[in-house]
Scaffold this motif. Sequence first.
Motif, PDB file in Angstrom:
ATOM      1  N   THR A 166      11.173   3.898  13.140  1.00  0.00           N
ATOM      2  CA  THR A 166      10.993   3.995  11.767  1.00  0.00           C
ATOM      3  C   THR A 166      12.001   5.104  11.158  1.00  0.00           C
ATOM      4  O   THR A 166      12.547   5.000   9.915  1.00  0.00           O
ATOM      5  N   GLU A 196      -6.217  -8.774  15.549  1.00  0.00           N
ATOM      6  CA  GLU A 196      -5.129  -9.795  15.363  1.00  0.00           C
ATOM      7  C   GLU A 196      -5.044 -10.764  16.648  1.00  0.00           C
ATOM      8  O   GLU A 196      -4.685 -10.193  17.623  1.00  0.00           O
ATOM      9  N   VAL A 207      -8.599  -3.887  12.467  1.00  0.00           N
ATOM     10  CA  VAL A 207      -7.882  -4.993  11.613  1.00  0.00           C
ATOM     11  C   VAL A 207      -8.046  -6.179  12.185  1.00  0.00           C
ATOM     12  O   VAL A 207      -8.232  -6.251  13.283  1.00  0.00           O
ATOM     13  N   ASP A 221      -7.126 -10.571  11.339  1.00  0.00           N
ATOM     14  CA  ASP A 221      -5.972 -11.500  10.912  1.00  0.00           C
ATOM     15  C   ASP A 221      -6.146 -11.537   9.526  1.00  0.00           C
ATOM     16  O   ASP A 221      -5.194 -11.617   8.598  1.00  0.00           O
ATOM     17  N   GLY A 222      -7.118 -11.334   8.939  1.00  0.00           N
ATOM     18  CA  GLY A 222      -7.288 -11.227   7.440  1.00  0.00           C
ATOM     19  C   GLY A 222      -6.853 -10.074   6.850  1.00  0.00           C
ATOM     20  O   GLY A 222      -6.815  -9.870   5.591  1.00  0.00           O
ATOM     21  N   GLY A 223      -6.508  -8.951   7.673  1.00  0.00           N
ATOM     22  CA  GLY A 223      -6.018  -7.777   6.972  1.00  0.00           C
ATOM     23  C   GLY A 223      -6.656  -6.387   7.314  1.00  0.00           C
ATOM     24  O   GLY A 223      -7.627  -6.484   8.309  1.00  0.00           O
ATOM     25  N   VAL A 224      -6.761  -5.380   6.387  1.00  0.00           N
ATOM     26  CA  VAL A 224      -7.186  -4.389   6.642  1.00  0.00           C
ATOM     27  C   VAL A 224      -8.272  -4.241   5.653  1.00  0.00           C
ATOM     28  O   VAL A 224      -8.309  -4.349   4.330  1.00  0.00           O
ATOM     29  N   LEU A 269      -5.735   4.427   4.333  1.00  0.00           N
ATOM     30  CA  LEU A 269      -4.777   3.669   3.503  1.00  0.00           C
ATOM     31  C   LEU A 269      -4.106   4.714   2.391  1.00  0.00           C
ATOM     32  O   LEU A 269      -4.977   5.682   2.150  1.00  0.00           O
ATOM     33  N   PRO A 270      -2.980   4.616   2.121  1.00  0.00           N
ATOM     34  CA  PRO A 270      -2.585   5.456   0.952  1.00  0.00           C
ATOM     35  C   PRO A 270      -3.665   5.737  -0.133  1.00  0.00           C
ATOM     36  O   PRO A 270      -3.957   4.700  -0.801  1.00  0.00           O
ATOM     37  N   SER A 305      -2.688   6.828  -2.875  1.00  0.00           N
ATOM     38  CA  SER A 305      -2.058   6.624  -4.148  1.00  0.00           C
ATOM     39  C   SER A 305      -2.357   5.116  -4.564  1.00  0.00           C
ATOM     40  O   SER A 305      -2.287   4.854  -5.862  1.00  0.00           O
ATOM     41  N   VAL A 306      -2.554   4.281  -3.546  1.00  0.00           N
ATOM     42  CA  VAL A 306      -2.841   2.855  -4.171  1.00  0.00           C
ATOM     43  C   VAL A 306      -4.169   2.413  -3.883  1.00  0.00           C
ATOM     44  O   VAL A 306      -5.010   1.554  -4.549  1.00  0.00           O
ATOM     45  N   THR A 307      -4.905   2.981  -3.075  1.00  0.00           N
ATOM     46  CA  THR A 307      -6.553   2.772  -2.841  1.00  0.00           C
ATOM     47  C   THR A 307      -7.122   4.043  -3.007  1.00  0.00           C
ATOM     48  O   THR A 307      -7.478   4.759  -2.348  1.00  0.00           O
ATOM     49  N   GLY A 316       3.250   8.099  -1.189  1.00  0.00           N
ATOM     50  CA  GLY A 316       3.302   7.795  -2.795  1.00  0.00           C
ATOM     51  C   GLY A 316       2.961   8.890  -3.462  1.00  0.00           C
ATOM     52  O   GLY A 316       2.628   8.562  -4.824  1.00  0.00           O
ATOM     53  N   LEU A 317       2.525  10.088  -3.104  1.00  0.00           N
ATOM     54  CA  LEU A 317       2.199  10.970  -3.871  1.00  0.00           C
ATOM     55  C   LEU A 317       3.001  12.281  -3.773  1.00  0.00           C
ATOM     56  O   LEU A 317       3.684  12.269  -2.509  1.00  0.00           O
ATOM     57  N   PRO A 318       3.271  13.172  -4.397  1.00  0.00           N
ATOM     58  CA  PRO A 318       4.042  14.240  -4.153  1.00  0.00           C
ATOM     59  C   PRO A 318       3.226  15.285  -3.615  1.00  0.00           C
ATOM     60  O   PRO A 318       1.942  15.349  -3.265  1.00  0.00           O
TER      61      PRO A 318
END
Lengths: 291, 238
Positions: free
Chosen positions: A37, A130, A153, A155-158, A193-194, A196-198, A229-231
């Motif tokens: 990555t 999965e 995790v 198939d339905g996700g996290v 999970l981040p 910033s969004v959760t 996503g955060l400083p």
Amino acid sequence: MKARGVSTGTDRTRRTENQRGGGGIGILIIGELINATSRSVREAVLNHNRQVIQVLAANQARAGADYLDVNVAAGLGDVEREAADMEWAVQIIREVTDKTLAIDTTDPTVLERGLEAAGPGAMVNSFSLESNRLEPFLGLAARYEALAIVLPVSDGGVPQEPEERLANCRELFAAAQKAGIEAGRLYFDPLVLPLSVTPASGRATLLTLAGIRQQGWQTTLGLSNISYGLPARKVLNRTFLAMTVGVGLDSVILNPLDRELRGELVASLALAGQDPMCAGYLRAYRRGELG
Amino acid sequence: MPVTCGPTAGASWDSKGFFGGVKGADLDRLARAVIDGEAATAGQLAEQALGEGLAADTILQDGLLKGLGVVGERFGKQEMFLPEVMMSAGAMQAGLELLRPHLEAGQSASAGLRGKVALGTVQGDIHDIGKNLVAMMLTANGFQVIDLGVSVRPEDFVRACREHKPQFVGMSALLNTTMPAMAQTIAALEAAGLRNGGLRVMVGGAPVTPEFAARIGADIYADDALEAVRLAREAVGR
């Protein structure tokens, strides 16, 4: 962990310490830096630039990583190529260190080539519920006597809720048992999970971690996700490391070259009662690793 | 938080000059409510502006979208961050809901729906945060989003495109190991003859690069959710 300055006594205690990992600080450190990555690693993989990969491997090993994660997915969509790249990477890393390698892939073909090249006792990163991965990955982990990171995790996700994550963990544990992989070879990741969004993410991770520990299973954690996503990410990473160590970590995936983070880890382990007589803390101090 | 004061203090936004000072100020406040992520205020101000007889499209363009434009800029400069952007999208959404009935009456070019987007995380990848952000920002900007969920098989992308006839199909991947599924999905869309009818393929996600997007034949690569919106808007010419 060689050349530790302070004598560790008999061979036996030294071995125990090695198993505990982290240069003897009571937690296994999985070095995260060999990951395609990252642009430089991706290019090194594509061009088979040995030096880039070997330097990363040697540096992480020297900095106290017990295991090295190896991710060579360049996103070309060519599984054969990726499998060949994995084999190449494992072989050239083997030339510079004998650390346990964590084969980081979602493809069974790539996993098999990596495990084959790494030899017995490597690590599978990772398997989950999965459906395309569960059976083949379990089979390979069993066949190569590998350790494995387990992600709750499906198939339905996290799942957001700790209870759902724990239910997935139980299902995965049962599947691993059935495949003949004993609990001591599994490291359960509570999922990060981040924030910033959760917003409840940190808490969900801590509760899941506690639940896994309650089952008597080993834990691991991909730390830096928390701060996406955060400083000033380092502040969050370090604080979260201290909090998760407080609940119970057996291993952690991080950048071992981050000297301050390592200091935080040593201090957290001492504070959490995982460093008898502060030996690891003091050793780190004498090596000039703290402050 | 660096965003508690107005976007361009002192600058006039009513440069088109077709609304008066008071109403201009109202739209300034509406834009600011979006920037500050205050959904209740945004709703109130949008309602108020409608009550004052401003065209819904003007309120959208010179209030809500202007605010969101500032949010995008600041996000790009790392002066605003994801949680704040999400709050702003929420405020935008609150304002848009009030305007929607008036917009769909269709008085203007940008009225109503900008277009339809079918969106999903590719097969083998269950990460939905990026995809959800894109969905949220597109919805906040007046696109209709058909969210196909996570680990969406190529054939399910195809089925959704046949059924809903979107202008865009958006694919997300967080893992470098699942990026190949993007190429497979594009191939499936091509095989189904869906790429001749103006369907544009949009891709994004942490490991995805513009070069990769170009190589697999995607039409649009977006670096983040806000860019996805900007590029989708550009593509529909609104």
